[in-house]
Design an enzyme around this catalytic site. Structure first.
Site, PDB file in Angstrom:
ATOM      1  N   TYR A 197     -12.745   5.567 -13.756  1.00  0.00           N
ATOM      2  CA  TYR A 197     -12.837   4.369 -12.924  1.00  0.00           C
ATOM      3  C   TYR A 197     -13.444   3.211 -13.707  1.00  0.00           C
ATOM      4  O   TYR A 197     -12.907   2.092 -13.715  1.00  0.00           O
ATOM      5  CB  TYR A 197     -13.688   4.668 -11.690  1.00  0.00           C
ATOM      6  CG  TYR A 197     -13.826   3.520 -10.723  1.00  0.00           C
ATOM      7  CD1 TYR A 197     -12.765   3.147  -9.901  1.00  0.00           C
ATOM      8  CD2 TYR A 197     -15.026   2.822 -10.608  1.00  0.00           C
ATOM      9  CE1 TYR A 197     -12.891   2.094  -9.005  1.00  0.00           C
ATOM     10  CE2 TYR A 197     -15.159   1.775  -9.712  1.00  0.00           C
ATOM     11  CZ  TYR A 197     -14.091   1.412  -8.919  1.00  0.00           C
ATOM     12  OH  TYR A 197     -14.215   0.375  -8.030  1.00  0.00           O
ATOM     13  N   ASP A 225       0.852  -1.191   0.000  1.00  0.00           N
ATOM     14  CA  ASP A 225       0.000   0.000   0.000  1.00  0.00           C
ATOM     15  C   ASP A 225       0.880   1.230   0.000  1.00  0.00           C
ATOM     16  O   ASP A 225       2.043   1.187   0.442  1.00  0.00           O
ATOM     17  CB  ASP A 225      -0.924   0.009   1.226  1.00  0.00           C
ATOM     18  CG  ASP A 225      -2.195   0.813   1.003  1.00  0.00           C
ATOM     19  OD1 ASP A 225      -2.095   2.049   0.852  1.00  0.00           O
ATOM     20  OD2 ASP A 225      -3.277   0.214   0.962  1.00  0.00           O
ATOM     21  N   ASP A 253       3.990   2.214  -4.273  1.00  0.00           N
ATOM     22  CA  ASP A 253       3.049   2.872  -5.162  1.00  0.00           C
ATOM     23  C   ASP A 253       2.816   1.929  -6.344  1.00  0.00           C
ATOM     24  O   ASP A 253       3.710   1.718  -7.165  1.00  0.00           O
ATOM     25  CB  ASP A 253       3.615   4.210  -5.644  1.00  0.00           C
ATOM     26  CG  ASP A 253       2.648   4.972  -6.537  1.00  0.00           C
ATOM     27  OD1 ASP A 253       1.564   4.431  -6.857  1.00  0.00           O
ATOM     28  OD2 ASP A 253       2.981   6.116  -6.931  1.00  0.00           O
ATOM     29  N   ILE A 254       1.633   1.351  -6.416  1.00  0.00           N
ATOM     30  CA  ILE A 254       1.332   0.358  -7.449  1.00  0.00           C
ATOM     31  C   ILE A 254       1.423   0.960  -8.844  1.00  0.00           C
ATOM     32  O   ILE A 254       1.582   0.250  -9.840  1.00  0.00           O
ATOM     33  CB  ILE A 254      -0.068  -0.246  -7.204  1.00  0.00           C
ATOM     34  CG1 ILE A 254      -0.121  -0.923  -5.837  1.00  0.00           C
ATOM     35  CG2 ILE A 254      -0.447  -1.241  -8.289  1.00  0.00           C
ATOM     36  CD1 ILE A 254       0.905  -2.014  -5.650  1.00  0.00           C
TER      37      ILE A 254
END
Length: 254
Positions: free
Chosen positions: A153, A36, A63-64
Site C-alpha cells: 500500500y 467502481d 475494474d480500475i
C-alpha cells in the site's frame, strides 16, 4: 463540448470517501460518473446521490486494474459528454500483510489498482483534454507515503506522488492541473478492514494521538481539499501534495 455542465469522474465511487466526493460535486451542479467494481454498492450510491441532489449520476462497473475496461469507460464518457472536467482517482486496495507474508499476486493487485489505474485513466482521457484544454486531476494518496506502513500500500501511494508530479508536467502543456490529496486516517469500512472492534478502537486511538489537533480526519475534511484542487480557485496550483492530516504528516507511523 456536447454537454453544458462540468463532468466529474470519481473512481472507487461506491466507497464512503468516493461517494462523499461525488455527492459534493453533484451538489455543486456537476454531472457525476462513479466508477467502481462493486455493482451493488454503486447502484445504492447512485440512487442516494440522485435522490438527494437531483443531479444526474451515472454508475459504471469498472475494474480500475483493467486498462482495457478503463479505456472503454472513458471512451463512453467522451461519446456521451465530450468532456471530462474533474477526475478524482480515489479507488484503492490495501493488503496489510507483512513483508514476510505478502504474496506476489496481492502486491501486483495493489500496484495495478492504486498506481497503474490512475495512470490508465489519465492516458485514456488525453484525447478529451487535448481537444478541450479543460481539466483537473486529483489523486488520493495517503500520509503513509511519508511514515511507512504495509509495504504494498505504501509503495503504491508513494508512487502516486511521483505520478502526480510527472502528470503535472506533461498535462500542464494541455492546460490540465494534477495534484494529490494525502489524508490521514478517516473512519470508513476501508480503514476498518478485518479488524475486531477492540483492534479497531486501539487503531483509532493511536491515530488520533498523532495529530496536534487531537482528532481524526473526517470525510468532509478530505472532500473540501479535493473540491478546492478540482476547482478554478486552484487553477495555478499543480504538482502539489496537500496533506489533510491535522499535522499527523509530521509524525512517524503509530
Amino acid at each position: 463540448m456536447k454537454h453544458n455542465h462540468p463532468v466529474a469522474v470519481v473512481t472507487g465511487g461506491a466507497g464512503a470517501l468516493g461517494a462523499a466526493i461525488g455527492r459534493r460535486f453533484a451538489e455543486n451542479g456537476d454531472t457525476i460518473v462513479l466508477l467502481d467494481i462493486d455493482s451493488e454498492g454503486l447502484d445504492s450510491t447512485v440512487a442516494a446521490i440522485t435522490a438527494d441532489t437531483g443531479r444526474p449520476v451515472i454508475g459504471r462497473v469498472v475494474d480500475i486494474a483493467d486498462p482495457t475496461a478503463v479505456a472503454a469507460a472513458v471512451g463512453a464518457i467522451d461519446d456521451e459528454f465530450g468532456r471530462l472536467d474533474r477526475l478524482v482517482n480515489n479507488a484503492a486496495v490495501n493488503h496489510r500483510a507483512a513483508l514476510s507474508d505478502i504474496e506476489d499476486e496481492l502486491w501486483d493487485r495493489s500496484m495495478a489498482v492504486n498506481l497503474r489505474g490512475p495512470m490508465a485513466l489519465c492516458r485514456a482521457a488525453l484525447p478529451i483534454w487535448t481537444r478541450t484544454g479543460v481539466g483537473h486531476v486529483v489523486n488520493i494518496g495517503s500520509r503513509t507515503w511519508q511514515s511507512g506502513g504495509p509495504s504494498a500500500y505504501v509503495a503504491s501511494k508513494a508512487g502516486v506522488v511521483g505520478l502526480t508530479r510527472s502528470l503535472a508536467l506533461e498535462l500542464g502543456r494541455l492546460g490540465i492541473t494534477c495534484n494529490a490529496v494525502a489524508p490521514s486516517m478517516v473512519v470508513t469500512p476501508f480503514t476498518r478492514g478485518e479488524r475486531t472492534d477492540t483492534e479497531f478502537d486501539r487503531f483509532v486511538e493511536r491515530h488520533t494521538s498523532l495529530s496536534p489537533l487531537g482528532r481524526l480526519a473526517t470525510a468532509d475534511d478530505v472532500v473540501d481539499a479535493v473540491e478546492f484542487l478540482a476547482s478554478a480557485k486552484a487553477r495555478f496550483v499543480t504538482g502539489e501534495v496537500l496533506h489533510v492530516c491535522g499535522g499527523a504528516q509530521l509524525a512517524a507511523a503509530p
